[in-house]
Design an enzyme around this catalytic site. Structure first.
Site, PDB file in Angstrom:
ATOM      1  N   VAL A  41       0.847  -1.195   0.000  1.00  0.00           N
ATOM      2  CA  VAL A  41       0.000   0.000   0.000  1.00  0.00           C
ATOM      3  C   VAL A  41       0.886   1.249   0.000  1.00  0.00           C
ATOM      4  O   VAL A  41       1.719   1.442   0.886  1.00  0.00           O
ATOM      5  CB  VAL A  41      -0.953   0.005   1.215  1.00  0.00           C
ATOM      6  CG1 VAL A  41      -1.810   1.261   1.206  1.00  0.00           C
ATOM      7  CG2 VAL A  41      -1.826  -1.240   1.211  1.00  0.00           C
ATOM      8  N   LYS A  42       0.667   2.065  -1.032  1.00  0.00           N
ATOM      9  CA  LYS A  42       1.485   3.271  -1.187  1.00  0.00           C
ATOM     10  C   LYS A  42       0.771   4.431  -0.482  1.00  0.00           C
ATOM     11  O   LYS A  42      -0.377   4.755  -0.802  1.00  0.00           O
ATOM     12  CB  LYS A  42       1.631   3.554  -2.679  1.00  0.00           C
ATOM     13  CG  LYS A  42       2.918   4.203  -3.070  1.00  0.00           C
ATOM     14  CD  LYS A  42       3.039   4.118  -4.576  1.00  0.00           C
ATOM     15  CE  LYS A  42       4.083   5.049  -5.102  1.00  0.00           C
ATOM     16  NZ  LYS A  42       3.985   5.176  -6.559  1.00  0.00           N
ATOM     17  N   VAL A  43       1.479   5.055   0.449  1.00  0.00           N
ATOM     18  CA  VAL A  43       0.876   6.079   1.308  1.00  0.00           C
ATOM     19  C   VAL A  43       1.718   7.360   1.227  1.00  0.00           C
ATOM     20  O   VAL A  43       2.950   7.300   1.318  1.00  0.00           O
ATOM     21  CB  VAL A  43       0.848   5.586   2.785  1.00  0.00           C
ATOM     22  CG1 VAL A  43       0.220   6.616   3.700  1.00  0.00           C
ATOM     23  CG2 VAL A  43       0.127   4.247   2.898  1.00  0.00           C
TER      24      VAL A  43
END
Ligand code: E4P
Length: 217
Positions: free
Chosen positions: A86-88
């Site tokens: 998950v890219k945050v």
């Protein structure tokens, strides 16, 4: 250094994959929209297809900046496939969310990183990857690879486990300099990756070998 492809284009992913040197994929909302991907179901399907094509991590980006929304989006993305990371974005709620994901066994890639301070926060939150944006720093008149060097040094001194993922790559020289700097991963479009192949002396040498091979027929 691992090679990730920075694209949501399936044909390019297939081409890089066929070389046998592809270790993963990164995407972002801009790259997804370029491919005409639409709607939640469309986005989920596209990520699933990419995960089925590539043996390696696939970064899928959240677009919220509020803690509860990031968690909601990230959980859905992580449920698509075990290889989803998950890219945050590096905002206050993003740091809090990355720590939450870390504590709940969901891997994260911290994006939009432009400083060593931001990279320290990513590592403290337990991100699997930190993504410094080399090309965008260069575009603004600074040297992006110097940031990669600095983050690699800090992580080594501090024993941080977060992997340095050099992003926003514009040319083959960026890839070479990031490898030299000790980046764990380099994510780039297909063009700079294939650009590593090119050298005029290789072309001249090939032409001569081909001509001389004819003489031996
Ligand atoms: C990385 O994960 C980013 O999606 C990407 O490298 C940004 O690159 P750009 O600066 O070319 O948009």
């Amino acid at each position: 250094m691992k090679f990730f492809l920075d694209t949501a284009n399936l044909a390019q992913i297939r081409e890089a994959n066929e070389l046998g040197i592809l270790d993963g994929v990164t995407t972002n909302p801009t790259l997804m929209s370029k491919e005409g991907v639409k709607g939640e179901a469309g986005v989920m399907n596209h990520y699933r297809t990419i995960c089925e094509m590539v043996h390696g991590d696939v970064s899928a980006e959240v677009f919220s900046t509020d803690f509860d929304e990031i968690i909601k989006e990230g959980k859905k993305l992580a449920a698509i496939h075990p290889n989803i990371v998950v890219k945050v974005p590096i905002v206050k709620d993003g740091v809090k969310a990355m720590k939450w994901f870390t504590d709940h066994g969901i891997r994260t890639n911290c994006t939009l990183v432009f400083s060593a301070g931001q990279a320290i926060l990513c590592a403290k939150a337990g991100a699997a990857y930190v993504s410094p944006f080399i090309g965008r720093i260069d575009d603004s008149g600074w040297d992006g690879v110097q940031l990669v060097e600095q983050i690699v040094r800090i992580y080594k001194v501090q024993g941080f486990k977060t992997q340095v993922l050099a992003a926003s790559i514009r040319n083959p020289n960026h890839i070479i300099r990031c490898a030299e700097a000790g980046a764990d991963v380099c994510t780039c479009p297909l063009e700079p990756l294939l650009g590593l192949l090119k050298h005029p002396l290789t072309d001249i040498g090939l032409a001569k070998f081909a001509a001389d091979a004819k003489k031996t027929e």
